[in-house]
Scaffold this active site. Sequence first.
Site, PDB file in Angstrom:
ATOM      1  N   GLN A 161      -5.653  -0.290  -3.545  1.00 28.60           N
ATOM      2  CA  GLN A 161      -6.339  -1.415  -4.182  1.00 28.60           C
ATOM      3  C   GLN A 161      -7.276  -0.964  -5.300  1.00 28.60           C
ATOM      4  O   GLN A 161      -7.401  -1.623  -6.335  1.00 28.60           O
ATOM      5  CB  GLN A 161      -7.097  -2.216  -3.108  1.00 28.60           C
ATOM      6  N   HIS A 207      -5.265  -6.185   4.190  1.00 25.16           N
ATOM      7  CA  HIS A 207      -4.257  -5.139   4.273  1.00 25.16           C
ATOM      8  C   HIS A 207      -3.553  -5.174   5.621  1.00 25.16           C
ATOM      9  O   HIS A 207      -4.193  -5.026   6.661  1.00 25.16           O
ATOM     10  CB  HIS A 207      -4.915  -3.773   4.065  1.00 25.16           C
ATOM     11  N   CYS A 225       0.846  -1.195   0.000  1.00 27.53           N
ATOM     12  CA  CYS A 225       0.000   0.000   0.000  1.00 27.53           C
ATOM     13  C   CYS A 225       0.879   1.241   0.000  1.00 27.53           C
ATOM     14  O   CYS A 225       1.913   1.291   0.669  1.00 27.53           O
ATOM     15  CB  CYS A 225      -0.980  -0.003   1.167  1.00 27.53           C
ATOM     16  N   GLU A 226       0.465   2.207  -0.792  1.00 23.29           N
ATOM     17  CA  GLU A 226       1.296   3.394  -0.948  1.00 23.29           C
ATOM     18  C   GLU A 226       1.182   4.335   0.241  1.00 23.29           C
ATOM     19  O   GLU A 226       1.946   5.281   0.352  1.00 23.29           O
ATOM     20  CB  GLU A 226       0.947   4.129  -2.252  1.00 23.29           C
ATOM     21  N   HIS A 227       0.248   4.070   1.139  1.00 22.51           N
ATOM     22  CA  HIS A 227       0.118   4.952   2.307  1.00 22.51           C
ATOM     23  C   HIS A 227       1.038   4.551   3.450  1.00 22.51           C
ATOM     24  O   HIS A 227       1.464   5.391   4.227  1.00 22.51           O
ATOM     25  CB  HIS A 227      -1.331   4.961   2.813  1.00 22.51           C
ATOM     26  N   HIS A 228       1.297   3.254   3.585  1.00 23.90           N
ATOM     27  CA  HIS A 228       2.090   2.785   4.731  1.00 23.90           C
ATOM     28  C   HIS A 228       3.281   1.922   4.317  1.00 23.90           C
ATOM     29  O   HIS A 228       4.051   1.491   5.170  1.00 23.90           O
ATOM     30  CB  HIS A 228       1.205   1.957   5.670  1.00 23.90           C
ATOM     31  N   CYS A 247      -1.771  -2.972   6.861  1.00 24.17           N
ATOM     32  CA  CYS A 247      -1.881  -1.698   7.585  1.00 24.17           C
ATOM     33  C   CYS A 247      -3.163  -1.651   8.415  1.00 24.17           C
ATOM     34  O   CYS A 247      -3.260  -0.864   9.354  1.00 24.17           O
ATOM     35  CB  CYS A 247      -1.786  -0.502   6.633  1.00 24.17           C
TER      36      CYS A 247
HETATM   37 ZN   LIG Z   1      -2.063   1.228   4.075  1.00 21.62          ZN
END
Ligand SMILES: [Zn+2]
Length: 184
Positions: free
Chosen positions: A114, A142, A73-76, A144
């Site tokens: 996603q 996920h 995931c590009e956020h975490h 995260c």
């Molecule tokens: Zn994430």
Amino acid sequence: MNLPQHYREILLGLGEDPQREGLRDTPERAAKAMQYLCHGYAQSLEEIVNGALFASTSDEVVIVRDIELYSLCEHHLLPFIGKAHVAYIPTGKVLGLSKVARIVDMYARRLQIQESLTRQIAEAIQSVTNAAGVAVVIEAQHMCMMMRGVEKQNSQMLTSVMLGAFRESSNTRQEFLQLIGRSK
Ligand SMILES: [Zn+2]
């Protein structure tokens, strides 16, 4: 600064000692692992398809189910892991079977959310095959969400993108969802 040096900084930032025995080679190893997990950036659709398009008179739905999927995931920068189901309705050309899985992999091996991953796969299949319709469903867990934050261990995220006939005809869509075991 190169990638291993950045990992050394991360270890320092966490209060660790990058010189201690167990961590001495970790920056190099972690950098290699991260580069592998993101190798999709170095690939292109043309290179992956590489002419594996075959003439066919069939206009029946082609489904490739349960394609294993590993992404970040590009956020975490934490993994999300699951399965992709891909279907398309050919209009004269079919794609070599392994190519569908490789297209999924190319986009999964990049930093993703996603929803975009699902759309990129659908649009790639559409552009390569010129299909009358494309459907992509991804179900994934996920890390995260599971390892931090809300710590919901069993939640699956489900995303779908329907193009062409799968969008326009609820029968076609239902048939696909039934075949992947996702119909209500
Ligand atoms: Zn994430």
